[in-house]
Scaffold this active site. Structure first.
Site, PDB file in Angstrom:
ATOM      1  N   GLY A 133      14.989  47.059 -39.250  1.00 59.46           N
ATOM      2  CA  GLY A 133      16.184  46.590 -40.072  1.00 59.46           C
ATOM      3  C   GLY A 133      17.653  47.416 -39.485  1.00 59.46           C
ATOM      4  N   PRO A 144      11.333  47.637 -35.644  1.00 57.64           N
ATOM      5  CA  PRO A 144      12.690  47.070 -35.254  1.00 57.64           C
ATOM      6  C   PRO A 144      12.852  46.330 -33.994  1.00 57.64           C
ATOM      7  CG  PRO A 144      12.795  48.862 -34.055  1.00 57.64           C
ATOM      8  CD  PRO A 144      11.592  48.919 -34.771  1.00 57.64           C
ATOM      9  N   GLY A 145      13.308  44.670 -34.568  1.00 53.05           N
ATOM     10  CA  GLY A 145      13.573  44.082 -33.432  1.00 53.05           C
ATOM     11  C   GLY A 145      14.756  43.918 -33.406  1.00 53.05           C
ATOM     12  N   CYS A 155      28.273  17.142 -34.903  1.00 53.43           N
ATOM     13  CA  CYS A 155      29.435  16.583 -35.611  1.00 53.43           C
ATOM     14  C   CYS A 155      29.307  17.397 -36.764  1.00 53.43           C
ATOM     15  CB  CYS A 155      28.602  15.305 -36.050  1.00 53.43           C
ATOM     16  SG  CYS A 155      28.478  14.302 -33.981  1.00 53.43           S
ATOM     17  N   TYR A 180      17.631  37.148 -32.993  1.00 53.12           N
ATOM     18  CA  TYR A 180      17.526  36.027 -33.533  1.00 53.12           C
ATOM     19  C   TYR A 180      18.951  35.170 -33.187  1.00 53.12           C
ATOM     20  CZ  TYR A 180      15.410  39.294 -36.290  1.00 53.12           C
ATOM     21  OH  TYR A 180      14.667  40.557 -36.700  1.00 53.12           O
TER      22      TYR A 180
HETATM   23  C1  LIG Z   1       8.359  42.069 -41.744  1.00 49.36           C
HETATM   24  C2  LIG Z   1       9.748  42.316 -40.504  1.00 49.36           C
HETATM   25  N1  LIG Z   1       9.009  43.773 -39.877  1.00 49.36           N
HETATM   26  C3  LIG Z   1      10.371  43.884 -38.777  1.00 49.36           C
HETATM   27  C4  LIG Z   1      11.700  43.181 -38.321  1.00 49.36           C
HETATM   28  C5  LIG Z   1      12.418  42.965 -37.889  1.00 49.36           C
HETATM   29  O1  LIG Z   1      13.652  43.828 -38.297  1.00 49.36           O
HETATM   30  P1  LIG Z   1      15.671  43.636 -36.863  1.00 49.36           P
HETATM   31  O2  LIG Z   1      15.303  42.581 -36.580  1.00 49.36           O
HETATM   32  O3  LIG Z   1      16.556  43.836 -38.706  1.00 49.36           O
HETATM   33  O4  LIG Z   1      15.138  45.679 -36.873  1.00 49.36           O
HETATM   34  C6  LIG Z   1      11.330  41.728 -39.505  1.00 49.36           C
HETATM   35  C7  LIG Z   1      12.357  41.053 -39.656  1.00 49.36           C
HETATM   36  O5  LIG Z   1      12.658  40.078 -40.432  1.00 49.36           O
HETATM   37  C8  LIG Z   1      10.644  41.429 -40.356  1.00 49.36           C
HETATM   38  O6  LIG Z   1      10.772  40.572 -41.001  1.00 49.36           O
END
Ligand SMILES: Cc1ncc(COP(=O)(O)O)c(C=O)c1O
Length: 415
Positions: free
Chosen positions: A229, A272-273, A341, A370
């Site tokens: 998040g 986090p991602g 299209c 993403y």
């Molecule tokens: C279980 C879980 N952890 C972590 C994340 C990573 O979230 P973010 O990319 O917002 O840090 C997600 C994203 O959907 C998730 O589903």
């Protein structure tokens, strides 16, 4: 965080367009910055779904991160990249039997269960394999951080996790699942949050919740996981997450945890991602031409939302810049449109650019999370982009995309 224009042009020249380019140095720097902000009390697990490119995963594994996987495919990628199973967590809604079996057989360090029915299925697996499985309950409390755009869903009913009454019921009845060892909690309740104070406040609430459930139901707290998040700015004018505020707030949380005997051995996890990879990635496209229609200038490009669906899906454009445009050139408002299209195929619905010419490159920024794997590359049967990494000036292919001819060859015409 964007790569120099000459490098992007070199990548596009060598691998063609559209192409995804990742600044690996920037990812490494991000990890170090975030580690410094989290301090030693928190464990950093990378959410693989944000960008499962093997080349990036391998770098993150080498840096000692943990990782969170959501499927058996992500498990395979993380293992192939060098993450030991003990450094893996697994979280994801609606996991199939095959996914659960692979995660259990793969001995991921902790599995987050999303509801009582999943506990039943995990119990069956544990019994069949004669193993006790470490489980964290993913919780969906009725509070959280309101999201600017719905991704996880903020507070309220959702498909993720146990609501609190079902969590309490499951904890009270956990003798029903003798092969499961419930030993932690996870809450991930908002995505792309740019306000460090809100994040810290939420961490405090999650910790309170974990402690109160731990005490009431005598659950050993091996881990408390605060999810992902951490946000990055997409729109002009958005301010980046203040890592100093985050650091100070989390230091207070860590000090509090140190005074709490139940947390003495608890792993406090962030997963986090986006924050680690989003700004390190760019999606580079080539201008096919420009046109005016009813007072609007369109820049038509060879890539679109089939490769970067996020702007259309979430409704927030990513910044677009003209690669190699003369500084100080006169800018004009343009719509950046791709080859699909559908009118939804806009990489930007209105941005100010020095009007590019046919053959010029545009870079769509913040495409590292993403992006590539959240897209729908089969739509309209265009060639897929390659994924390319740049590290210390060295350019390297990370993923050779399947060619359209190979995808065609995989199909049959039996009728
Ligand atoms: C279980 C879980 N952890 C972590 C994340 C990573 O979230 P973010 O990319 O917002 O840090 C997600 C994203 O959907 C998730 O589903």
């Amino acid at each position: 965080m964007s790569l120099p224009d000459e490098l992007l042009a070199a990548v596009a020249g060598r691998f063609g367009t559209p192409v995804y380019v990742y600044d690996v140095d920037a990812v490494e720097r991000r990890v170090e910055e975030l580690r410094a902000a989290l301090g030693p009390r928190f464990t950093l697990a990378y959410a693989v779904k944000a960008n499962p490119s093997l080349g990036l995963l391998a770098v993150l594994a080498r840096m000692g991160l943990h990782a969170d996987v959501a499927s058996r495919g992500e498990l395979a990628a993380a293992r192939a990249a060098g993450f030991p199973a003990s450094r893996l967590l697994a979280t994801g809604p609606s996991k199939s039997d095959a996914d659960l079996a692979a995660l259990v057989r793969g001995r991921v360090g902790q599995l987050h269960a999303e509801g009582p029915e999943e506990l039943d299925r995990l119990e069956e697996l544990g019994a069949r394999l004669g193993r006790r499985i470490a489980i964290g309950l993913r919780l969906n409390p009725p509070w959280g951080i309101a999201e600017k755009r719905t991704i996880i869903g903020g507070p309220g009913a959702k498909k993720f996790g146990f609501d609190l009454p079902s969590a309490r019921k499951a904890l009270a009845e956990r003798k029903r699942w003798p092969h499961l060892h419930v030993c932690g909690f996870q809450v991930f309740n908002a995505s792309n949050v740019l306000d460090a104070a809100l994040l810290v406040e939420n961490v405090g609430h999650v910790l309170d919740l974990a402690l109160s459930l731990g005490r009431r139901f005598d659950v050993p707290l091996s881990s408390v996981d605060f999810g992902g998040g951490l946000g990055v700015p997409y729109a002009d004018g958005e301010r980046p997450l203040d890592l100093r505020l985050l650091r100070d707030g989390l230091a207070r949380v860590a000090a509090r945890a140190a005074r709490e005997p139940l947390l003495a051995r608890t792993r406090l996890v962030f997963e986090p991602g986006r924050f680690l990879v989003a700004e390190a990635g760019e999606y580079v496209v080539r201008v096919v031409g420009t046109k005016r229609s009813r007072g609007v200038t369109y820049v038509l490009v060879d890539g679109g939302v089939h490769h970067l669906v996020r702007p259309a899906l979430i409704g927030t454009p990513h910044r677009v810049r003209a690669v190699g445009a003369p500084p100080g050139g006169r800018r004009t408002t343009v719509v950046v449109a791709g080859p699909l299209c559908t009118s939804l195929d806009l990489l930007h619905p209105g941005t100010r650019l020095v009007l590019p010419s046919r053959g010029d490159f545009l870079a769509v920024e913040n495409a590292g999370a993403y992006g590539y794997t959240e897209s729908m590359p089969l739509f309209l049967s265009h060639e897929w982009p390659a994924e390319v990494g740049v590290r210390e000036g060295r350019i390297a292919l990370l993923r050779r995309p399947p060619r359209v001819a190979e995808l065609l060859a995989a199909q049959k015409t039996p009728f």
